[in-house]
Design an enzyme around this catalytic site. Structure first.
Site, PDB file in Angstrom:
ATOM      1  CD  GLU A 272      45.496  21.338-129.573  1.00  0.00           C
ATOM      2  OE1 GLU A 272      46.594  21.699-129.105  1.00  0.00           O
ATOM      3  OE2 GLU A 272      45.357  20.688-130.605  1.00  0.00           O
TER       4      GLU A 272
ATOM      5  CB  CYS B 230      50.076  21.472-128.582  1.00  0.00           C
ATOM      6  SG  CYS B 230      49.479  20.019-129.435  1.00  0.00           S
TER       7      CYS B 230
HETATM    8  P1  NAP Z   1      48.841  31.803-133.818  1.00  0.00           P
HETATM    9  O1  NAP Z   1      49.693  32.986-133.764  1.00  0.00           O
HETATM   10  O2  NAP Z   1      47.860  31.623-132.741  1.00  0.00           O
HETATM   11  O3  NAP Z   1      48.080  31.843-135.217  1.00  0.00           O
HETATM   12  C1  NAP Z   1      47.212  30.788-135.622  1.00  0.00           C
HETATM   13  C2  NAP Z   1      46.237  31.344-136.625  1.00  0.00           C
HETATM   14  O4  NAP Z   1      45.345  32.239-135.968  1.00  0.00           O
HETATM   15  C3  NAP Z   1      46.891  32.134-137.735  1.00  0.00           C
HETATM   16  O5  NAP Z   1      46.180  31.892-138.926  1.00  0.00           O
HETATM   17  C4  NAP Z   1      46.716  33.560-137.273  1.00  0.00           C
HETATM   18  O6  NAP Z   1      46.672  34.470-138.341  1.00  0.00           O
HETATM   19  C5  NAP Z   1      45.377  33.509-136.593  1.00  0.00           C
HETATM   20  N1  NAP Z   1      45.238  34.530-135.568  1.00  0.00           N
HETATM   21  C6  NAP Z   1      46.105  34.771-134.551  1.00  0.00           C
HETATM   22  N2  NAP Z   1      45.637  35.765-133.784  1.00  0.00           N
HETATM   23  C7  NAP Z   1      44.452  36.138-134.310  1.00  0.00           C
HETATM   24  C8  NAP Z   1      43.488  37.119-133.962  1.00  0.00           C
HETATM   25  N3  NAP Z   1      43.658  37.938-132.926  1.00  0.00           N
HETATM   26  N4  NAP Z   1      42.399  37.221-134.727  1.00  0.00           N
HETATM   27  C9  NAP Z   1      42.222  36.424-135.810  1.00  0.00           C
HETATM   28  N5  NAP Z   1      43.108  35.505-136.196  1.00  0.00           N
HETATM   29  C10 NAP Z   1      44.212  35.355-135.459  1.00  0.00           C
HETATM   30  O7  NAP Z   1      49.661  30.447-133.924  1.00  0.00           O
HETATM   31  P2  NAP Z   1      51.021  30.203-134.668  1.00  0.00           P
HETATM   32  O8  NAP Z   1      51.215  31.120-135.795  1.00  0.00           O
HETATM   33  O9  NAP Z   1      51.080  28.779-134.945  1.00  0.00           O
HETATM   34  O10 NAP Z   1      52.012  30.647-133.536  1.00  0.00           O
HETATM   35  C11 NAP Z   1      52.659  29.760-132.783  1.00  0.00           C
HETATM   36  C12 NAP Z   1      52.175  29.715-131.372  1.00  0.00           C
HETATM   37  O11 NAP Z   1      50.974  28.946-131.326  1.00  0.00           O
HETATM   38  C13 NAP Z   1      53.186  28.957-130.626  1.00  0.00           C
HETATM   39  O12 NAP Z   1      53.994  29.861-129.954  1.00  0.00           O
HETATM   40  C14 NAP Z   1      52.395  28.033-129.757  1.00  0.00           C
HETATM   41  O13 NAP Z   1      52.259  28.610-128.495  1.00  0.00           O
HETATM   42  C15 NAP Z   1      51.063  27.924-130.353  1.00  0.00           C
HETATM   43  N6  NAP Z   1      50.745  26.671-131.033  1.00  0.00           N
HETATM   44  C16 NAP Z   1      50.027  25.731-130.406  1.00  0.00           C
HETATM   45  C17 NAP Z   1      49.684  24.582-131.082  1.00  0.00           C
HETATM   46  C18 NAP Z   1      48.860  23.540-130.478  1.00  0.00           C
HETATM   47  O14 NAP Z   1      48.840  22.442-131.007  1.00  0.00           O
HETATM   48  N7  NAP Z   1      48.132  23.793-129.422  1.00  0.00           N
HETATM   49  C19 NAP Z   1      50.049  24.397-132.386  1.00  0.00           C
HETATM   50  C20 NAP Z   1      50.755  25.387-133.015  1.00  0.00           C
HETATM   51  C21 NAP Z   1      51.077  26.516-132.328  1.00  0.00           C
HETATM   52  P3  NAP Z   1      47.988  35.199-138.866  1.00  0.00           P
HETATM   53  O15 NAP Z   1      49.160  34.333-138.561  1.00  0.00           O
HETATM   54  O16 NAP Z   1      47.720  35.343-140.311  1.00  0.00           O
HETATM   55  O17 NAP Z   1      48.053  36.475-138.128  1.00  0.00           O
END
Ligand code: NAP
Length: 525
Positions: free
Chosen positions: A260, A297
């Site tokens: 998501e 989100c």
């Molecule tokens: P994120 O950067 O996507 O990270 C979420 C998780 O996935 C973290 O544990 C991260 O690990 C891991 N991850 C990210 N890229 C990866 C990859 N290439 N391979 C393996 N693992 C990976 O999300 P976030 O830290 O919450 O960043 C915020 C962004 O996410 C916001 O800008 C927003 O767009 C989005 N968001 C969306 C929702 C929603 O409800 N849809 C909720 C929260 C956030 P590490 O951090 O340890 O690298």
């Protein structure tokens, strides 16, 4: 409760790696003193091997036993007391009232799954009895196996270690290995303590749950690549979700990824709605855009209306209210940097006007960003995909359209979203239907005269949508149907009664609702 900074691999503490990171308080930008150990590949592999072994036992458990375990998890979370709230507040800046509500939602959704299991018909038994030229076919849902869950940054409880993905996977009968979010490692450890206590109290196998800490992509990649993992639940960015989806697809044996991701949640406001209640809509919109510092989100990030004097007055009123609203705390440095980069990227596109904000507040002692309002045109939205990028924070983009046809064409150009919203009047019911159903094609939930933030945890909820909102538009990550992401149907053909699960036996010993020869019944055959 004293924390260790270690990983919890099948109930055992483990800190084999020397690579560590620290918790950061977003209100002071100060780091904590406890080092959290990034899991090593060996630790990830051990967690998955333990989950595989645990699945060998759990798959034989009756639903009632898993329901008892889920109730225990909810109780153990509550037993963490206010320590949980204060720890999460110091790691996220979300505030105690919000976190208190989120804890209730989290334990509530775990208990709702327990109730679903006790009722029993979630197994969806479907039976076609033997007939002339037709064998007896009996199907029901079974758990997929070990699930990898990626915790979200913005919901440290409800979409994190014991959040919706974990609750639905455990309810399905799947062991879970969680990649904790590095934004709240101490909070994550507290949840691991609660889950481990529940595992011990209910006599579940140790591999039912593992917590893997990590502040980089390695831990998640190792987890998804491990052949013992059967499915992935992810909440986070489009970039992260897509990378994990791709990694899972590259495996020799690909697996489903329920990611998501981002969403701009379009909102259409008609001229009649503005004429009737512009002030009320402006208040509601600003409340929704700034709620939780916009880090939802479901944040309404794209507002479409016809160009008119009333629309321009409305945009000005919203802009003034956004200027007057305090700049809230952002979750962490990465979110702040991501927001800055996303808004800067949009602001430099042609036909974009920044009406207020558009910059970080660099002198602030906490992570924050000015409440931001931008404006563009329907033609620009149609011409430039880049304008549909999510701005994860207190930001919204108005789209002025020449007329309703122009607005409809802009809606046509929209990508998949979690929600879409219409503000209109009862007098428009005859004319607004086509647009509403056009918006339906773009989202998982359609909202009438409301705002998209706030997602009820009920059976009928659909929290999903076409890509790029998710990688699996046929599923939901909120509500009871979330369980089916981690189950699959298996049909038994002419299999003797004695070898069938109770849910498929003729006598219907569980007394659950089944579809028998095309008729729903809870009776015996
Ligand atoms: P994120 O950067 O996507 O990270 C979420 C998780 O996935 C973290 O544990 C991260 O690990 C891991 N991850 C990210 N890229 C990866 C990859 N290439 N391979 C393996 N693992 C990976 O999300 P976030 O830290 O919450 O960043 C915020 C962004 O996410 C916001 O800008 C927003 O767009 C989005 N968001 C969306 C929702 C929603 O409800 N849809 C909720 C929260 C956030 P590490 O951090 O340890 O690298």
């Amino acid at each position: 409760m004293p924390l260790t900074g270690q990983n919890y691999i099948a109930s055992e503490l483990s800190a084999e790696g020397s690579d560590v990171f620290f918790s950061v308080d977003p209100r002071s930008k100060a780091s904590g003193s406890l080092p959290f150990h990034n899991a090593t590949r060996a630790e990830v592999d051990r967690a998955v091997a333990a989950a595989v072994a645990a699945f060998g036992e759990i798959r034989h458990y009756p639903s009632s036993k898993i329901a008892g375990f889920l109730d225990e998890v909810a109780e153990q979370i509550e037993a963490l007391g206010d320590d949980l709230l204060h720890t999460a507040d110091s790691e996220t800046g979300l505030g105690l009232p919000r976190l208190t509500g989120e804890r209730a939602r989290t334990t509530g959704q775990i208990r709702a799954f327990a109730n679903l299991l006790r009722e029993g018909s979630y197994l969806r038994p479907i039976i076609n009895t033997e007939g002339p030229g037709q064998p007896a076919i009996k199907q029901m849902q079974f758990p997929l196996g070990p699930v990898a869950v990626f915790a979200a940054s913005n919901f440290p409880f409800a979409f994190a270690v014991a959040g919706g993905d974990t609750a639905s996977a455990l309810a399905a009968g799947c062991p879970v290995a969680v990649k904790a979010h590095p934004g709240h490692p101490a909070t994550s450890e507290l949840f691991a303590v609660a889950l481990n206590a529940a595992v011990a109290a209910q006599g579940f196998p140790a591999g039912t749950f593992s917590l893997l800490q990590g502040n980089g992509i390695n831990v998640g990649q190792w987890l998804v690549e491990n052949d013992g993992i059967e499915a992935v639940g992810f909440t986070g960015s489009l970039r992260g979700g897509r990378a994990i989806y791709d990694a899972a697809s590259r495996r020799p044996r690909p697996i489903p990824v329920y990611a998501e991701m981002g969403s701009v949640n379009p909102v259409v406001i008609t001229q009649a709605a503005l004429a009737a209640r512009a002030e009320e809509i402006a208040e509601g919109l600003v409340g929704s855009v700034t709620m939780g510092t916009g880090q939802f989100c479901t944040n309404p990030g794209l507002i479409l209306l016809e160009d008119s004097g009333a629309s321009r007055d409305f945009i000005s009123a919203v802009t003034q209210k956004m200027e007057a609203a305090p700049a809230g705390v952002l979750l962490n440095e990465a979110i702040a940097a991501g927001l800055q980069s996303a808004v800067s990227g949009t602001a430099t596109r042609p036909q974009i006007e920044v009406l207020t904000g558009g910059e970080a507040i660099s002198e602030s002692e906490y992570f924050c960003y000015r409440n931001t309002v931008m404006q563009t045109t329907a033609a620009a939205i149609r011409a430039d995909d880049r304008l549909q990028v999510e701005h994860f924070g207190p930001v919204t983009l108005f789209v002025l359209c020449q007329d309703m046809d122009d607005l409809g064409a802009a809606v046509d150009a929209l990508e998949g979203n979690l929600t879409s919203t219409v503000h209109a009047e009862e007098t428009e019911l005859d004319s607004i239907g086509d647009l509403l159903h056009q918006l339906r094609e773009k989202a998982g939930r359609v909202i009438w005269n409301g705002f998209p933030t706030g997602v009820a945890v009920v059976h009928a909820m659909q929290h999903g949508g076409p890509y790029p909102a998710t990688t699996a538009p046929g599923t939901t990550s909120v509500g009871m149907n979330a369980i089916y992401r981690f189950m699959r149907p298996i049909a038994f053909q002419n299999v003797p009664e004695a070898l069938l699960p109770a849910a498929l036996q003729d006598a219907n010993p569980l007394g659950i609702l089944r579809l028998v020869d095309d008729v729903y019944t809870d009776g015996a055959i």
